[in-house]
Design a protein around this motif. Structure first.
Motif, PDB file in Angstrom:
ATOM      1  N   ASP A 326       0.880  -1.201   0.140  1.00  0.00           N
ATOM      2  CA  ASP A 326       0.172  -0.078   0.091  1.00  0.00           C
ATOM      3  C   ASP A 326       0.933   1.298  -0.058  1.00  0.00           C
ATOM      4  O   ASP A 326       0.324   2.397  -0.203  1.00  0.00           O
ATOM      5  CB  ASP A 326      -1.128  -0.031   1.021  1.00  0.00           C
ATOM      6  N   ARG A 329       0.842   3.012  -3.313  1.00  0.00           N
ATOM      7  CA  ARG A 329      -0.413   3.687  -3.843  1.00  0.00           C
ATOM      8  C   ARG A 329      -0.236   5.239  -4.521  1.00  0.00           C
ATOM      9  O   ARG A 329      -0.595   5.862  -5.271  1.00  0.00           O
ATOM     10  CB  ARG A 329      -1.709   3.354  -2.844  1.00  0.00           C
ATOM     11  N   GLU A 333       0.411   7.483  -8.281  1.00  0.00           N
ATOM     12  CA  GLU A 333      -0.536   8.563  -8.850  1.00  0.00           C
ATOM     13  C   GLU A 333       0.466   9.796  -8.959  1.00  0.00           C
ATOM     14  O   GLU A 333       0.353  10.442  -9.984  1.00  0.00           O
ATOM     15  CB  GLU A 333      -1.488   8.819  -7.840  1.00  0.00           C
ATOM     16  N   PRO A 390      -7.614  -0.715  -3.661  1.00  0.00           N
ATOM     17  CA  PRO A 390      -7.119   0.704  -4.103  1.00  0.00           C
ATOM     18  C   PRO A 390      -6.029   0.516  -5.230  1.00  0.00           C
ATOM     19  O   PRO A 390      -5.724   1.339  -5.877  1.00  0.00           O
ATOM     20  CB  PRO A 390      -6.989   1.273  -2.735  1.00  0.00           C
ATOM     21  N   LEU A 391      -5.020  -0.477  -4.678  1.00  0.00           N
ATOM     22  CA  LEU A 391      -3.936  -0.713  -5.347  1.00  0.00           C
ATOM     23  C   LEU A 391      -4.137  -1.107  -6.470  1.00  0.00           C
ATOM     24  O   LEU A 391      -3.556  -0.858  -7.614  1.00  0.00           O
ATOM     25  CB  LEU A 391      -2.692  -1.536  -4.789  1.00  0.00           C
ATOM     26  N   ARG A 394      -5.297   0.706  -9.395  1.00  0.00           N
ATOM     27  CA  ARG A 394      -4.548   1.673 -10.240  1.00  0.00           C
ATOM     28  C   ARG A 394      -3.665   0.753 -11.347  1.00  0.00           C
ATOM     29  O   ARG A 394      -2.644   1.610 -11.984  1.00  0.00           O
ATOM     30  CB  ARG A 394      -3.398   2.174  -9.279  1.00  0.00           C
TER      31      ARG A 394
END
Length: 519
Positions: A326, A329, A333, A390-391, A394
């Motif tokens: 994590d 992450r 971005e 969430p990872l 991406r």
């Protein structure tokens, strides 16, 4: 007696600040005092400098020497200031030409015998000096080749303090025990082979079958997209990931210097300017600090910053602690990593391509024909659940990689396979089309384009019937808004590979499939 002045460099991450090193000689009791916010290692330089000067044949007088490192508010650490402190002291004592000393930036650690030992981070330090307008640097002889990678800078490599003093006009004789000193003897194995060299001999033609995986690899390279490969053991996931750097174009000078600077900070002194993208593959026991970087005294880059402009490969991704995964992450971005300490913040670049590889379950047999999986459904969900949603959101491309069958192996041997050179040519053409389309923007590959810009000022949303399937997926909630934008980016990459002017429904459909093509 005038104050002796020279310069050195204080590094914080990749950023370097010029430090004025001033030395004043007074007629008080013998001592060498260092002020200007030094850390413990730098404070110990007073003993190293005096012993090194004596043993090198250019002793300091038995009087009080006060050394100031300015600006005093800037934290300074490490032993790289030793050479600058010693030369400034000799200038204050009249042993060397003050004018010559004042025009040179000095970097290097001193041994007690007077040798100048190599240091980490010479390349970013010399880059910082060059950007500040300085054109001559004196470095340890073992670091001279690395420092010479910076253009338009005169590099002076010295093996001993006496040699440095003589270069500045000092009238000294080098002690016999230092004559012919090996400048590389103290390197302590700092120079290491470039990681990217390990993948230089790997060719895409070695991959038998798995045409869909090769296609996904080509798309990832052309658009700079992240990739997740899931499949049983022996399916070729690691083999595919190791060949991705070979498909990427050569680095330009600025990117190559940045990669070399990161390796220098990490203690991997580069030998020449390697223009091939780096490849980092940390073990799944790596900590969060090993992944992004850290350190209490000297902040060093981790695997993710070292993979900048290249590939970060996490094999057996579910075996990594969730906290380690994590931490990636935010870099995925922003393209950078900031490491905060009580008195400083170090920022490293982290614009890499992430490749994750995972087995479908702990035993690895789920989804394999003629094999029995011993894992309960809850165990499989928990295993892959270690890679957070969430990872995964991406990651643009997610693919199931099956084991190759005997029939596929025979067919692969009968037909001609794509080589790395041919695939790289296709990648270069696709990236060229993207770069031309993105002229006037800060982005050069499709993966870098921000979603709001695509749908707004960029005017790159295909719209109409081309995105009908994607719009329905968004309405059903099977893709997020971030996923929606990433599918469009992949669709543009697919159209660039085919030489199309704009993505059509087929490109968007294939991009949506590549995002969801899991077992």
């Amino acid at each position: 007696m005038p104050v002796g002045r020279t310069r050195s460099v204080a590094l914080l991450g990749l950023a370097g600040s010029i430090v004025d090193v001033e030395a004043d000689l007074s007629s008080q009791l013998p001592n060498l005092i260092i002020i200007g916010l030094p850390d413990a290692a730098l404070a110990e330089a007073r003993d190293r400098v005096r012993s090194a000067a004596t043993n090198a044949g250019c002793p300091l007088p038995n009087r009080r020497l006060t050394v100031n490192l300015s600006p005093a508010s800037l934290p300074k650490h490490g032993s790289a200031f030793d050479l600058g402190i010693a030369i400034a002291c000799l200038a204050a004592c009249g042993g060397v030409d003050p004018a010559s000393v004042g025009q040179v930036v000095h970097l290097g650690e001193l041994g007690l015998d007077g040798r100048v030992r190599p240091i980490d981070g010479v390349l970013p330090a010399v880059l910082a000096a060059a950007r500040a307008g300085h054109r001559t640097v004196m470095v340890p002889a073992a670091n001279a080749e690395e420092a010479a990678l910076v253009p338009d800078v005169r590099v002076v490599g010295v093996a001993t303090l006496c040699e440095a003093a003589i270069w500045h006009g000092g009238r000294y004789d080098v002690p016999e025990e230092l004559l012919g000193a090996d400048p590389l003897a103290a390197a302590d194995g700092a120079a290491q082979a470039e990681t990217s060299a390990e993948t230089a001999h790997l060719d895409l033609a070695d991959v038998a079958g798995n045409e869909s995986a090769i296609r996904a690899l080509l798309v990832a390279a052309a658009g700079g997209h992240h990739l997740f490969l899931e499949g049983p053991p022996g399916a070729g996931k690691t083999m595919l990931a190791a060949r991705l750097p070979g498909l990427l174009p050569d680095l330009d000078t600025d990117a190559a210097l940045e990669v070399a600077s990161l390796r220098s900070l990490a203690g991997r002194a580069p030998k020449g300017l390697n223009r091939r993208p780096p490849f980092e593959a940390p073990h799944h026991t790596a900590s969060a600090a090993a992944m992004v970087g850290g350190g209490s005294r000297i902040i060093r880059p981790g695997a993710a910053p070292r993979a900048s402009h290249g590939v970060l490969f996490l094999d057996e991704a579910p075996e990594f602690p969730a906290s380690v995964l994590d931490v990636l992450r935010q870099p995925l971005e922003s393209g950078s990593i900031s490491i905060h300490r009580a008195n400083a913040v170090a920022t490293f670049p982290a614009r890499f391509q992430l490749v994750l590889a995972a087995n479908p379950c702990p035993c690895g047999q789920h989804g394999v024909s003629d094999a029995e999986c011993s894992c309960a459904p809850s165990v499989r969900r928990r295993y892959l659940g270690r890679i957070s949603g969430p990872l995964l959101d991406r990651v643009d491309l997610r693919l199931w990689v099956p084991r190759i069958t005997a029939a596929e192996l025979r067919m692969a041997g009968e037909r001609r396979t794509t080589t790395t050179a041919e695939a790289r040519a296709a990648v270069l053409a696709a990236r060229g089309a993207a770069a031309e389309r993105l002229t006037g923007t800060p982005w050069r590959v499709n993966a870098d384009m921000p979603g709001p810009w695509i749908r707004g000022a960029g005017g790159l949303h295909p719209g109409g019937r081309a995105t009908a399937a994607l719009d329905r997926a968004l309405e059903r909630g099977s893709v997020t808004m971030r996923g929606y934008d990433r599918v469009i980016k992949v669709a543009w990459t697919l159209s660039d590979l085919e030489g199309a002017a704009r993505p059509d429904a087929g490109h968007v459909g294939e991009a949506l499939f590549l995002r969801k093509a899991m077992a």
